[in-house]
Motif scaffolding. Structure first.
Motif, PDB file in Angstrom:
ATOM      1  N   ARG A   1     -37.538   8.911  59.505  1.00  0.00           N
ATOM      2  CA  ARG A   1     -37.858   7.817  59.135  1.00  0.00           C
ATOM      3  C   ARG A   1     -39.290   8.273  58.324  1.00  0.00           C
ATOM      4  O   ARG A   1     -40.372   8.635  58.929  1.00  0.00           O
ATOM      5  CB  ARG A   1     -38.194   6.512  59.756  1.00  0.00           C
ATOM      6  N   ALA A   2     -39.210   8.291  57.066  1.00  0.00           N
ATOM      7  CA  ALA A   2     -40.426   8.672  56.050  1.00  0.00           C
ATOM      8  C   ALA A   2     -40.507   7.715  54.922  1.00  0.00           C
ATOM      9  O   ALA A   2     -39.443   7.304  54.607  1.00  0.00           O
ATOM     10  CB  ALA A   2     -40.327   9.922  55.767  1.00  0.00           C
ATOM     11  N   ASP A   3     -41.772   7.603  54.365  1.00  0.00           N
ATOM     12  CA  ASP A   3     -41.892   6.954  53.381  1.00  0.00           C
ATOM     13  C   ASP A   3     -42.996   6.975  52.578  1.00  0.00           C
ATOM     14  O   ASP A   3     -43.883   7.787  52.837  1.00  0.00           O
ATOM     15  CB  ASP A   3     -41.891   5.279  53.697  1.00  0.00           C
ATOM     16  N   VAL A   4     -43.044   6.687  51.467  1.00  0.00           N
ATOM     17  CA  VAL A   4     -44.165   6.861  50.460  1.00  0.00           C
ATOM     18  C   VAL A   4     -44.987   5.826  50.587  1.00  0.00           C
ATOM     19  O   VAL A   4     -44.722   4.743  50.630  1.00  0.00           O
ATOM     20  CB  VAL A   4     -43.693   6.832  48.956  1.00  0.00           C
ATOM     21  N   VAL A   5     -46.713   6.310  50.760  1.00  0.00           N
ATOM     22  CA  VAL A   5     -47.672   5.123  51.131  1.00  0.00           C
ATOM     23  C   VAL A   5     -47.795   4.594  49.701  1.00  0.00           C
ATOM     24  O   VAL A   5     -48.849   5.402  49.060  1.00  0.00           O
ATOM     25  CB  VAL A   5     -48.789   5.936  51.916  1.00  0.00           C
ATOM     26  N   HIS A   6     -47.614   3.594  49.332  1.00  0.00           N
ATOM     27  CA  HIS A   6     -47.835   2.953  48.133  1.00  0.00           C
ATOM     28  C   HIS A   6     -49.390   2.483  48.214  1.00  0.00           C
ATOM     29  O   HIS A   6     -49.625   1.539  48.927  1.00  0.00           O
ATOM     30  CB  HIS A   6     -47.019   2.042  47.755  1.00  0.00           C
ATOM     31  N   LEU A   7     -50.080   3.268  47.409  1.00  0.00           N
ATOM     32  CA  LEU A   7     -51.486   2.695  47.124  1.00  0.00           C
ATOM     33  C   LEU A   7     -51.819   2.030  45.786  1.00  0.00           C
ATOM     34  O   LEU A   7     -51.470   2.710  44.813  1.00  0.00           O
ATOM     35  CB  LEU A   7     -52.603   4.023  47.262  1.00  0.00           C
ATOM     36  N   GLU A   8     -52.834   1.399  45.510  1.00  0.00           N
ATOM     37  CA  GLU A   8     -53.326   0.743  44.383  1.00  0.00           C
ATOM     38  C   GLU A   8     -54.290   1.945  43.869  1.00  0.00           C
ATOM     39  O   GLU A   8     -55.259   1.933  44.323  1.00  0.00           O
ATOM     40  CB  GLU A   8     -53.953  -0.658  44.521  1.00  0.00           C
ATOM     41  N   PRO A   9     -54.007   2.650  42.826  1.00  0.00           N
ATOM     42  CA  PRO A   9     -54.776   3.580  42.195  1.00  0.00           C
ATOM     43  C   PRO A   9     -55.897   3.207  41.522  1.00  0.00           C
ATOM     44  O   PRO A   9     -56.038   2.443  40.772  1.00  0.00           O
ATOM     45  CB  PRO A   9     -53.789   4.651  41.442  1.00  0.00           C
ATOM     46  N   GLY A  10     -56.972   4.113  41.804  1.00  0.00           N
ATOM     47  CA  GLY A  10     -58.166   3.874  40.845  1.00  0.00           C
ATOM     48  C   GLY A  10     -58.113   5.075  39.936  1.00  0.00           C
ATOM     49  O   GLY A  10     -57.182   5.598  39.722  1.00  0.00           O
ATOM     50  N   PRO A  11     -59.310   4.725  38.845  1.00  0.00           N
ATOM     51  CA  PRO A  11     -59.195   5.723  37.552  1.00  0.00           C
ATOM     52  C   PRO A  11     -59.415   7.198  38.339  1.00  0.00           C
ATOM     53  O   PRO A  11     -59.965   7.327  39.270  1.00  0.00           O
ATOM     54  CB  PRO A  11     -60.229   5.259  36.813  1.00  0.00           C
ATOM     55  N   LEU A  12     -58.840   7.991  37.429  1.00  0.00           N
ATOM     56  CA  LEU A  12     -59.213   9.418  37.734  1.00  0.00           C
ATOM     57  C   LEU A  12     -60.827   9.753  37.694  1.00  0.00           C
ATOM     58  O   LEU A  12     -61.540   9.109  37.046  1.00  0.00           O
ATOM     59  CB  LEU A  12     -58.664  10.505  36.540  1.00  0.00           C
ATOM     60  N   LEU A  13     -61.319  10.612  38.333  1.00  0.00           N
ATOM     61  CA  LEU A  13     -62.641  10.946  38.231  1.00  0.00           C
ATOM     62  C   LEU A  13     -63.033  11.584  37.008  1.00  0.00           C
ATOM     63  O   LEU A  13     -62.308  12.608  36.565  1.00  0.00           O
ATOM     64  CB  LEU A  13     -62.831  11.862  39.644  1.00  0.00           C
TER      65      LEU A  13
ATOM     66  N   GLY B   1     -67.519   2.884  35.616  1.00  0.00           N
ATOM     67  CA  GLY B   1     -67.451   1.311  36.443  1.00  0.00           C
ATOM     68  C   GLY B   1     -65.979   1.438  37.173  1.00  0.00           C
ATOM     69  O   GLY B   1     -65.690   0.330  37.278  1.00  0.00           O
ATOM     70  N   GLY B   2     -65.528   2.563  37.528  1.00  0.00           N
ATOM     71  CA  GLY B   2     -64.235   2.213  38.164  1.00  0.00           C
ATOM     72  C   GLY B   2     -64.147   1.701  39.542  1.00  0.00           C
ATOM     73  O   GLY B   2     -65.232   1.870  40.245  1.00  0.00           O
ATOM     74  N   HIS B   3     -63.245   1.187  39.860  1.00  0.00           N
ATOM     75  CA  HIS B   3     -62.853   0.320  41.300  1.00  0.00           C
ATOM     76  C   HIS B   3     -61.803   1.201  41.951  1.00  0.00           C
ATOM     77  O   HIS B   3     -60.947   1.465  41.253  1.00  0.00           O
ATOM     78  CB  HIS B   3     -62.716  -0.911  41.295  1.00  0.00           C
ATOM     79  N   TYR B   4     -62.219   1.616  43.324  1.00  0.00           N
ATOM     80  CA  TYR B   4     -61.210   2.453  44.100  1.00  0.00           C
ATOM     81  C   TYR B   4     -60.878   1.455  45.290  1.00  0.00           C
ATOM     82  O   TYR B   4     -61.557   1.634  46.336  1.00  0.00           O
ATOM     83  CB  TYR B   4     -62.082   3.645  44.462  1.00  0.00           C
ATOM     84  N   PRO B   5     -59.952   0.947  45.138  1.00  0.00           N
ATOM     85  CA  PRO B   5     -59.181   0.139  46.314  1.00  0.00           C
ATOM     86  C   PRO B   5     -58.934   0.802  47.370  1.00  0.00           C
ATOM     87  O   PRO B   5     -58.318   2.103  47.471  1.00  0.00           O
ATOM     88  CB  PRO B   5     -57.779  -0.529  45.686  1.00  0.00           C
ATOM     89  N   VAL B   6     -58.925   0.139  48.657  1.00  0.00           N
ATOM     90  CA  VAL B   6     -58.886   0.920  49.916  1.00  0.00           C
ATOM     91  C   VAL B   6     -57.755   0.055  50.786  1.00  0.00           C
ATOM     92  O   VAL B   6     -57.388  -0.990  50.747  1.00  0.00           O
ATOM     93  CB  VAL B   6     -60.160   0.611  51.016  1.00  0.00           C
TER      94      VAL B   6
END
Length: 723
Positions: free
Chosen positions: A608-620, A625-630
């Protein structure tokens, strides 16, 4: 399979069985040409062992192929699949070097000989120009079945096949027809009002009628056994030989006209088949009898068309070499066999000395004695040749002993070609080809080797510059990446890095594992766009910034936000992707934040394996003013977290989504493996093809029961609290 088995029943040996198997494959698939390659366990190259339907000299550039050579058979072996090339345009697009040497219309397939234990080699097949662009289902089945049977033959044998210096020629055989007597066939041809000539696949005349001899202006005995472009001066033009090559390779009729002096124009119609070419000769105007011409005076033999194509191939190959080792491998595996040589010494002129940068066919003691000789050495002709800028050829030990008696005692070689490597008068080095037996250097060989020397010199100069740059960048990257991964109780860690393919193969991938206290760890992985010194330097700055903000106790989103502000201050034109993970082993959870990076994978249980879907922030590097969700997910003991860079799933011509799904499947399949074996399992497809255009880094972390670690980690100045 019964049809495939019949040719092998009477085979006296494995070698005979493999030849019979190739012949049967050619017949079953309807191919016009077949080639059987075997992997040489000694040096890992593919060697042409058996050949059918084409002259040996047509295949000289491909008798030995290194695994990285651009060719259908090497791709078939590396990718473990059928490789199909539907026509001339596709060949020019995918394999331009082959298209330059064989600029004729044909279709081609290559299939690996993969058995239960290993890959043994590959078969290559060619079809005439009128073959459809796509392989048919029946052909695919026949090719696959034949390859499987040949692989089984190799696996079931108690001893390996014999690999010779030259391929063995096999004939596919012909369908039996009504018996015909020789005299009846000859009488039929003699009665026709035109000339008839038969050529074998090597281009030699095996039969001709009296009218053909009269039209060609020679006696029959003067022509039999000769090639027309060598025995008839007025056909001594590469264009006419190329017509013959076109007919042999493409298996399509070719018609052309030639003028026999002084003004007799003749039309030649070439009709190729599996055993040779039938030629029909007709006059283009009313034929006037011409008295037989006397034999020509001795004249130098012209350079054959095959040699010209070979030179084009080798020149193209030299332009593609990147490193000095690439150049050494090319000379050893392609140039040496092309000229029948067995030994190589490639030296570079450095600080008044000739340093050996590559060799082949010499024992280590000889190499040590010849390394770093003065340019004015009298031990060998190398220094004098480089000073004069003129190649020197010695066909025997007696010839070289007259001027350099010490050379004879250095090794067991008996003939040498010393080629000076110079660029605009600047000495670069010396290339020495040597022979185990006396060798006569023809004018053709001397001219071609002298021409190649200039190309080798340029390739060596480029390769040395590349190697210097690569070593500098690699040293820079080593100083900027962790020397070793820390040991953390409750956490196993494994990391692997694969450099990109051609080019400066050190890029901007970075990673770090930072223990914060006894139960918390920060892990980061990222990728700076581009390759080379600039990317590596920026990678070091980003890694240090992440390290500093982490050890200062910043929360994951703030680590990325503050690092992004640093990139803005540096005013860098490069962008950086980054994935940051804060692992809490006591709570069995991991907190993730993402700056435009590929999402991680998580396996909580075997299968059992899955992709951890994350809300991405902008590239460095994209604004400030970028926001990086946790995102926080569970990470219980036994779980495996996989962080990686996009080179593992993104490549030209592949679908990244499908590649990611396959990576998830491989993680689920290998979840029970030791972590170091698991990372090898995940990277195996990328390592096998070796054709990634980007660096690949994979960082694996497995949560274990607390106390299973090796040694406790000293807590940092700032514990792993999130602020």
């Amino acid at each position: 399979m019964s049809g495939m088995s019949e040719p092998f029943l009477g085979a006296a040996s494995l070698d005979d069985a493999l030849g019979a198997g190739l012949a049967a494959t050619v017949r079953r698939t309807g191919a016009s040409v077949g080639a059987l390659y075997l992997l040489d366990a000694a040096d890992g190259v593919l060697r042409l062992g058996w050949l059918s339907g084409i002259p040996e000299d047509f295949c000289t550039p491909w008798q030995r192929l290194s695994p990285t050579s651009p060719a259908p058979v090497t791709d078939a072996v590396c990718e473990d699949r059928l490789v199909w090339v539907g026509g001339q345009d596709e060949m020019a697009r995918r394999y331009p070097r082959i298209a330059a040497v064989l600029p004729y219309p044909f279709a081609m397939a290559a299939m690996p000989l993969t058995g239960a234990r290993r890959c043994w080699g590959a078969i290559g097949l060619m079809w005439p120009a009128d073959h459809p662009q796509h392989v048919t289902a029946r052909e695919r089945h026949n090719i696959t079945t034949s390859a499987r049977h040949l692989a089984r033959l190799l696996e079931d044998s108690s001893r390996p096949p014999t690999l010779h210096d030259r391929p063995r020629i096999v004939t596919p055989g012909a369908v039996a027809g009504p018996a015909q007597t020789g005299p009846a066939a000859c009488d039929y041809l003699e009665r026709l009002p035109e000339g008839a000539v038969s050529l074998d696949l090597e281009g030699r005349i095996t039969f001709l009628t009296a009218d053909a001899a009269r039209l060609l202006g020679r006696r029959t005995e003067q022509l039999l056994g000769t090639r027309p472009w060598q025995s008839l001066p007025w056909l001594d033009d590469p264009v006419y030989e190329d017509h013959y090559r076109t007919a042999v390779v493409s298996r399509v009729p070719v018609t052309y006209a030639a003028c026999r002096p002084p003004d007799q124009w003749l039309t030649f119609e070439l009709h190729p088949g599996s055993s040779g070419i039938s030629v029909r000769i007709t006059p283009r105007k009313e034929y006037t009898a011409v008295l037989p011409t006397p034999a020509d005076l001795p004249r130098p033999e012209p350079a054959p068309m095959g040699r010209l194509h070979q030179l084009v191939h080798l020149a193209a190959a030299l332009t593609e070499t990147v490193t000095v080792q690439d150049l050494v491998d090319l000379i050893a595996h392609q140039i040496l066999p092309a000229f029948g040589a067995q030994g190589l010494m490639l030296t570079s002129a450095e600080a008044g000395r000739l340093r050996i940068v590559g060799h082949h066919g010499y024992p280590g003691g000889v190499v040590e004695r010849l390394d770093a000789l003065d340019l004015d050495t009298e031990l060998t002709p190398a220094g004098d040749v480089l000073a004069a800028g003129t190649a020197a050829f010695f066909g025997s030990q007696e010839e070289i002993a007259a001027g350099y008696p010490s050379t004879v005692h250095l090794s067991d070689k008996t003939a040498w070609a010393f080629l000076p490597l110079t660029i605009s008068g600047r000495p670069v080095g010396c290339c020495v080809l040597s022979y185990d037996r006396p060798h006569t250097f023809t004018a053709d060989e001397r001219a071609v080797l002298t021409s190649l020397a200039g190309l080798i010199a340029q390739a060596l100069d480029r390769a040395r510059l590349y190697d210097t740059q690569r070593h500098l960048v690699a040293a820079l990257q080593r100083t900027l990446l962790p020397r070793a991964l820390p040991t953390v109780p409750g956490l196993d860690v494994a990391v692997r890095y694969l450099p990109a393919g051609p080019g400066l193969d050190v890029g901007g991938d970075f990673y770090d594992v930072l223990p914060l206290d006894d139960t918390t760890v920060a892990v980061v992985i990222g990728d700076v766009e581009g390759h080379g010194v600039t990317a590596a330097a920026l990678m070091g700055q980003v890694r240090l910034a992440v390290h500093a903000h982490t050890m200062a106790g910043a929360a994951p989103d703030k680590v990325l936000r503050r690092t992004n502000r640093l990139l803005a201050d540096l005013d860098s034109e490069l962008l950086v992707s980054c994935l940051y993970a804060h692992i809490d082993l006591a709570r069995h959870e991991v907190t993730l934040t993402n700056a435009g990076h590929v999402p991680p994978l998580l396996c909580r249980a075997p299968g059992r394996a899955d992709v951890v879907h994350l809300e991405p922030g902008p590239l460095l590097g994209v604004g400030t003013g970028g926001h990086y969700p946790v995102t926080t997910v569970g990470f219980p003991p036994g779980s495996v977290l996989v962080l990686y860079t996009d080179g593992l799933v993104e490549a030209p011509g592949t679908d990244a989504t499908h590649a990611t799904e396959r990576l998830v499947e491989r993680l689920a399949e290998g979840a029970d493996l030791d972590l170091h074996r698991l990372v090898d399992h995940l990277l195996h497809p990328a390592e096998r093809t070796g054709q990634s255009a980007d660096d690949i880094t994979a960082l694996l972390l497995r949560a274990t029961e607390q106390g299973e670690g090796v040694l406790p980690v000293q807590p940092s100045a700032q514990p792993g609290r999130l602020t």
